[in-house]
Structure formats: C-alpha cells, structure tokens
Design a protein around this motif. Sequence first.
Motif, PDB file in Angstrom:
ATOM      1  N   LEU A   1       0.856  -1.320   0.081  1.00 33.12           N
ATOM      2  CA  LEU A   1      -0.099  -0.160  -0.180  1.00 33.12           C
ATOM      3  C   LEU A   1       0.892   1.125   0.157  1.00 33.12           C
ATOM      4  O   LEU A   1       1.842   1.384   0.672  1.00 33.12           O
ATOM      5  N   VAL A   2       0.495   2.026  -0.838  1.00 29.17           N
ATOM      6  CA  VAL A   2       1.221   3.602  -0.671  1.00 29.17           C
ATOM      7  C   VAL A   2       0.262   4.420  -0.024  1.00 29.17           C
ATOM      8  O   VAL A   2      -0.872   4.621  -0.392  1.00 29.17           O
ATOM      9  N   LEU A   3       0.608   5.136   0.815  1.00 24.31           N
ATOM     10  CA  LEU A   3      -0.054   6.164   1.784  1.00 24.31           C
ATOM     11  C   LEU A   3       0.421   7.581   1.347  1.00 24.31           C
ATOM     12  O   LEU A   3       1.569   7.707   1.246  1.00 24.31           O
ATOM     13  N   GLU A   4      -0.565   8.178   1.308  1.00 27.46           N
ATOM     14  CA  GLU A   4      -0.356   9.657   1.181  1.00 27.46           C
ATOM     15  C   GLU A   4      -1.284  10.455   2.062  1.00 27.46           C
ATOM     16  O   GLU A   4      -2.612  10.446   1.810  1.00 27.46           O
ATOM     17  N   GLN A   5      -1.004  11.312   3.008  1.00 24.07           N
ATOM     18  CA  GLN A   5      -1.962  11.958   3.974  1.00 24.07           C
ATOM     19  C   GLN A   5      -3.065  11.097   4.504  1.00 24.07           C
ATOM     20  O   GLN A   5      -4.256  11.467   4.473  1.00 24.07           O
ATOM     21  N   GLY A   6      -2.608   9.573   4.672  1.00 21.84           N
ATOM     22  CA  GLY A   6      -3.711   8.880   5.393  1.00 21.84           C
ATOM     23  C   GLY A   6      -4.579   8.203   4.281  1.00 21.84           C
ATOM     24  O   GLY A   6      -5.466   7.538   4.746  1.00 21.84           O
ATOM     25  N   VAL A   7      -4.402   8.282   3.151  1.00 23.94           N
ATOM     26  CA  VAL A   7      -5.342   7.738   2.119  1.00 23.94           C
ATOM     27  C   VAL A   7      -4.371   6.863   1.204  1.00 23.94           C
ATOM     28  O   VAL A   7      -3.247   7.056   0.790  1.00 23.94           O
ATOM     29  N   ILE A   8      -4.780   5.664   0.688  1.00 24.61           N
ATOM     30  CA  ILE A   8      -4.232   4.775   0.001  1.00 24.61           C
ATOM     31  C   ILE A   8      -4.072   5.386  -1.536  1.00 24.61           C
ATOM     32  O   ILE A   8      -5.279   5.463  -2.205  1.00 24.61           O
ATOM     33  N   ILE A   9      -3.046   5.618  -1.993  1.00 24.44           N
ATOM     34  CA  ILE A   9      -2.922   6.125  -3.395  1.00 24.44           C
ATOM     35  C   ILE A   9      -2.662   5.362  -4.397  1.00 24.44           C
ATOM     36  O   ILE A   9      -2.755   5.277  -5.648  1.00 24.44           O
ATOM     37  N   GLU A  10      -1.853   4.243  -3.929  1.00 23.92           N
ATOM     38  CA  GLU A  10      -1.670   3.047  -4.779  1.00 23.92           C
ATOM     39  C   GLU A  10      -1.638   1.817  -3.948  1.00 23.92           C
ATOM     40  O   GLU A  10      -1.432   1.738  -3.069  1.00 23.92           O
ATOM     41  N   GLN A  11      -2.101   0.489  -4.869  1.00 30.17           N
ATOM     42  CA  GLN A  11      -1.789  -0.451  -4.237  1.00 30.17           C
ATOM     43  C   GLN A  11      -1.921  -1.683  -5.200  1.00 30.17           C
ATOM     44  O   GLN A  11      -2.300  -1.633  -6.302  1.00 30.17           O
ATOM     45  N   GLY A  12      -1.129  -2.719  -4.674  1.00 36.85           N
ATOM     46  CA  GLY A  12      -0.790  -4.020  -5.555  1.00 36.85           C
ATOM     47  C   GLY A  12       0.436  -4.539  -4.984  1.00 36.85           C
ATOM     48  O   GLY A  12       0.996  -4.172  -4.075  1.00 36.85           O
ATOM     49  N   ASP A  13       1.094  -5.642  -6.057  1.00 33.39           N
ATOM     50  CA  ASP A  13       2.384  -5.965  -5.585  1.00 33.39           C
ATOM     51  C   ASP A  13       3.499  -5.357  -6.435  1.00 33.39           C
ATOM     52  O   ASP A  13       3.038  -4.240  -7.192  1.00 33.39           O
TER      53      ASP A  13
END
Length: 585
Positions: free
Chosen positions: A542-554
């Motif tokens: 998971l990539v977080l930015e200001q508490g929100v997931i902005i990207e996800q995957g392997d």
Amino acid sequence: MRVFKDLMWYFKEQKWKYGGGILVLALVSFLSLLPPYVVGLIVDHIVENTLTQDILLRWMVILFVLAVTVYVLRYIWRILIFGSAIRLARLLRNQLYDHFSRMSASFFQKRRTGDLMAHATNDIRAIEQTAGVGVLTLVDSLTMGGFVIITMAATISWELTLIALIPMPFMAFATSKYGFMLHKRFAKAQAAFSSLNDKVQESMSAVRVTKTFGYEENEVTEFKKESDDVVEKNIQVAKVDALFDPTIQIIVGLSFFLSIVFGARYVVLGDLTIGQLTAFTVYLGLLIWPMLAFGWLFNIVERGRASYDRVNRLLQVKQDIVDKPGAVDTPPKGNLDFQINEFSYTDDEGPALKDIFFHLKRGQTLGIAGRTGSGKTTLAKTLMRDFEIKNGKILLDGTPHDEYTLDALRASLGYVPQDHFLFSATIADNIAFARPEASYQEIIEAAKLAAIHEDITRFDEGYETIVGERGVTLSGGQKQRISIARALLADPEILILDDSLSAVDAKTEEQILHALRDVRRGKTTLITAHRLSAIKHADLILVLEQGVIIEQGDHAELMKENGWYRKMYDHQQLESLVEKGGRSS
Ligand SMILES: Nc1ncnc2c1ncn2[C@@H]1O[C@H](COP(=O)(O)OP(=O)(O)OP(=O)(O)O)[C@@H](O)[C@H]1O
C-alpha cells in the motif's frame, strides 16, 4: 483533617496495628509524666533535708526501669505506625503502577512522564507522611499535650498552668505558618532544580549539535541563569528556615519566664513548694514538642490531602480501551480485513487515515510505503488497538478486532517499533523478553535470523553483555536487530515491523528479509518502510499519502503503474548504484 477520613478505609484495614500503635503511643506519653514528678519530689526532699540514700536509690531504679520500658515502647509504636504507613505507600504505588500499565497510548500522550513520576514518588511520600508522622503528631499532641496540661493543672496549680500556656498557641501558629511558607518556597526551589536538571540533560545530549553551530556561549549563559535561579529559590527557603528556631525559642522562653515569675510568687506566698515549681518547669519542657507537633500537623495534613486527591484523580481516570462484555479470548489468526472509513487521533484534528480498505490472508506479507507522516505507523497502531477507531473496523478472522479481549489480541500481535527500546539487562534477557522461558538455543536461533548473532559473539560477555546506560552502547542497527530477534523469538501470529530495518545496511537487510520469508511462512507480516527494497517481496503493497491509499498492488503491478512507487523505487535503485559505485572506485 479530611484526609484522615479519606484514609479511614486503610486505618480500618489495619485497625489492630494502628490501634496498638496509638495505645502504646498514649502509654509512652503517660509514662513521660513520671520523671518531672520524681524531680519535684527529690527537690522537696533536698529542701526539707529528708533525702536518704534509700529514697534516692529507689527512685533511680524506678526511673531506669521506666527509661528502658519507654525505649522498648517507642520502638514498638514506630514499627506499628510507621510500618503501616510504609505499607500504605507500597499499596498505592502498586495500584498506580498497575493503573498506568493498563492505560492506552492516548493516556500517556496527554500527560508528561515527569508528572506521572512525581505522582508515584512525591505524592505517595506525602500520603505516607500523613499516615505515619501525621498520625503520630495528632496522637502525640493530643495525648502528651493533654496529659501534661491536666497533670500540671491538677497536681501543681491550674492558675500557673493557664499563665504558662498563654504563649503556647503562638508557637503552634508560628510552626504552622512557617511550615506552610517553607513548603511553598521549597516546592518552587524543587521546580527550579527540576528545570535545571532538564536543562543539563538536554544540553548534554545536544552537546555535539551545540558545538557544531557554535552555540556554546548561549548555552553557558542559559545554564548560569537557571543555576542562579536555583540558588535564589534555595536562599528563600533558608530565610524561612532561619526564622524557625529563634521564634520558637522566644515563645518557649516567654513561657518559662512567666512560669518562674508567677511560680516564684506562689512559692513565696506558700501556695507551692520549690519542688513543685521545679516539676512544673520540667512539665513545661515536655509541652514544647506537642505544641510543635500540633503546628506541623496542619502542614502534613494539608500536603497529604492535596497529594491524596491528585493520586485519586489519576486512579479514577477510566481505561478508555477495555474488553467488551463477552469478548472472545482465543487469540485470532492472521486473516486481516481493514475497513476503516476514517480515523482521527483527536476530535479537532483532521483524519490521520481515510478509506483504508484491504484484505490480507493468513500467511501473506503486507508492505506499507509512503512519505514521512503519511500514516504508516498510525495504520499499524490501529491494528494494535492503541487507539479506538470510531468510524470503521478491522476484522481479524472475520471478527472485529475490538471484540477480542486485549490479552487475546496482544497474544496474536508482535510489534517492533521505530524507536527501539532495550532494557538495562543482558542481551539474552532482552531477546527473551516476551518469552522468558525460551532456551538459550532458541535465543541464539532468533539472533541468527535477525543477523545479530555475530555481533553479539564479538562482545566479551557475548549474550550476557549488559546493554543500556550501565553497559555497552549499541549502534542503532544493532538495537534494531536485537528488537527484531525479540519479536521473532515471540513468533507472533501477526508481526509488525515498523520501519525496523532503516538502520541496517542493504546486505544485512536482504539477509534478514530472506530469513523472515522462511520463518514467517504461514503467518502474517506487516512491514512499513521508507526503503522500498524492504517491502518489494510483499504480497500486497500500500502506498499512503496523507492517510489515504494512493496506490496498491504487488511490486510488479506498482512498477507498471508509473506512479509514486515506481518513481521512488527507481530513485532508490539509482541511489544505491551510486553508493556502490562510490565505494568501489
Ligand atoms: N499520537 C499522535 N497524536 C496525534 N497525531 C499523531 C500521532 N501520531 C501521529 N500523528 C499524526 O498522524 C500523521 C501520520 O503519522 P504517522 O506517524 O502514522 O506517519 P508515518 O507515515 O509512520 O511517518 P514516518 O515515516 O515519519 O514514521 C502525522 O500527521 C502525525 O503528525
């Protein structure tokens, strides 16, 4: 005196000890009346020329037996009363400690550690004083004072007693007043001293930074200022302290003066014998302590009450995170389902996490990436129930994680924090912290997995090396690896590594990750990291930015996305290539 009522539960609990102590104390007061009587008697015998060796010897033997008895009785009441007070302090200290250890992270966030320590030391000492010296001064001023005054009035002269007592209330008043001033000034001096201590601690730890920026002079000036403040406040204490003795002496002197002047008149008039007047002045001497005690009593009780209230208020703070009724007490397995709509640390702050929805099967690894402050640690902490989620839930094995008992939840989780904490104990004890029953072989195995075994064997004492302030200083990377070994030995169902590989080099990181993949097979692992190589192998990132997931995957999916992850990964690869290039040239 309300504090005595507040403490009644304890006095009742210890009624035999307190009852016995008070009785013995009263007996000591009573027996103290005899010596002045004997002095008076002997003086009269001398005046009347009737003193024989027999009489003198008889009284000397009686006084000797009395002295020994009083000696033993004093010892007994001290053990009974002061002993109970010390046990009360222990009881309250344990209650407080127990209470602190049950509180959640937000409790400690709102309070300074120094203040909590002060409650556990100064306040409890003040309560102990109330239950010990406070009881003593109350009983002693009442019994000793009462007995002496009654004896003086009944056996010698009530008129002379009244005259001699005129200055005494001033003594109680002065003791109480000065004591109060002393306490206030002393508290200020203590606060100044604490602040000086903080300053020294801060300066010592920042000495390198200070020197680098050429800030020494300012630091020295600041220190001098604080140091002068401590001196000034202590002089204020000494000024009140210096008033004590002269004032008391004047009042006592006045009382003796009145007794002698009026007593002599009564002797001349034939109302008193010289022996009686002598006994009277000795009795008067016995009154000094109860009067002083009476003054002190107010201070002790005042401080005790304030401290008892403060400690009670702390004990009454409710645990904000508790087991729900009927909570499940079997530790959950690592199937995770995050369904957080929103999470904020405080009501008046914006959300630290928002729309966090993902699923992780038992045995999978989750990688969490993102800039500093993006919410990686927060995400891990919500799973541990350090803070309550009001809008959303986390399912563990299909059940909301707050429907497990805290014990069950914690039995499933292992957390390696960013700021590693090692106890001042041996390395072996530090690793075996969560499983003290682990064998030496298991400890070594965990250390090998965390790639710290070789470092440890290089220390003279090996696994028995003491770490922390009293022992060797470890590097950040070594501390991190010992913390990882600790978590691996505990072998939790869900392991959270919160930026735990940041201080180890790339090669060691690879070695640890390799070992992790092996030992964590079938168990869930969460890794937060700045260096993406640490989470590259994760099943879900998971990539977080200001508490929100902005990207996800392997890893492969995210590399295709060409977003933050891809950019950061390429950048970090380039950086490490440059570093390697730099080293080999
Ligand atoms: N205990 C706390 N109380 C209030 N706000 C907090 C608390 N802890 C973190 N925050 C805030 O929540 C946000 C996310 O912080 P968090 O520590 O989770 O980020 P992070 O991604 O782990 O950062 P880092 O990479 O520096 O460790 C930040 O804005 C931070 O200031």
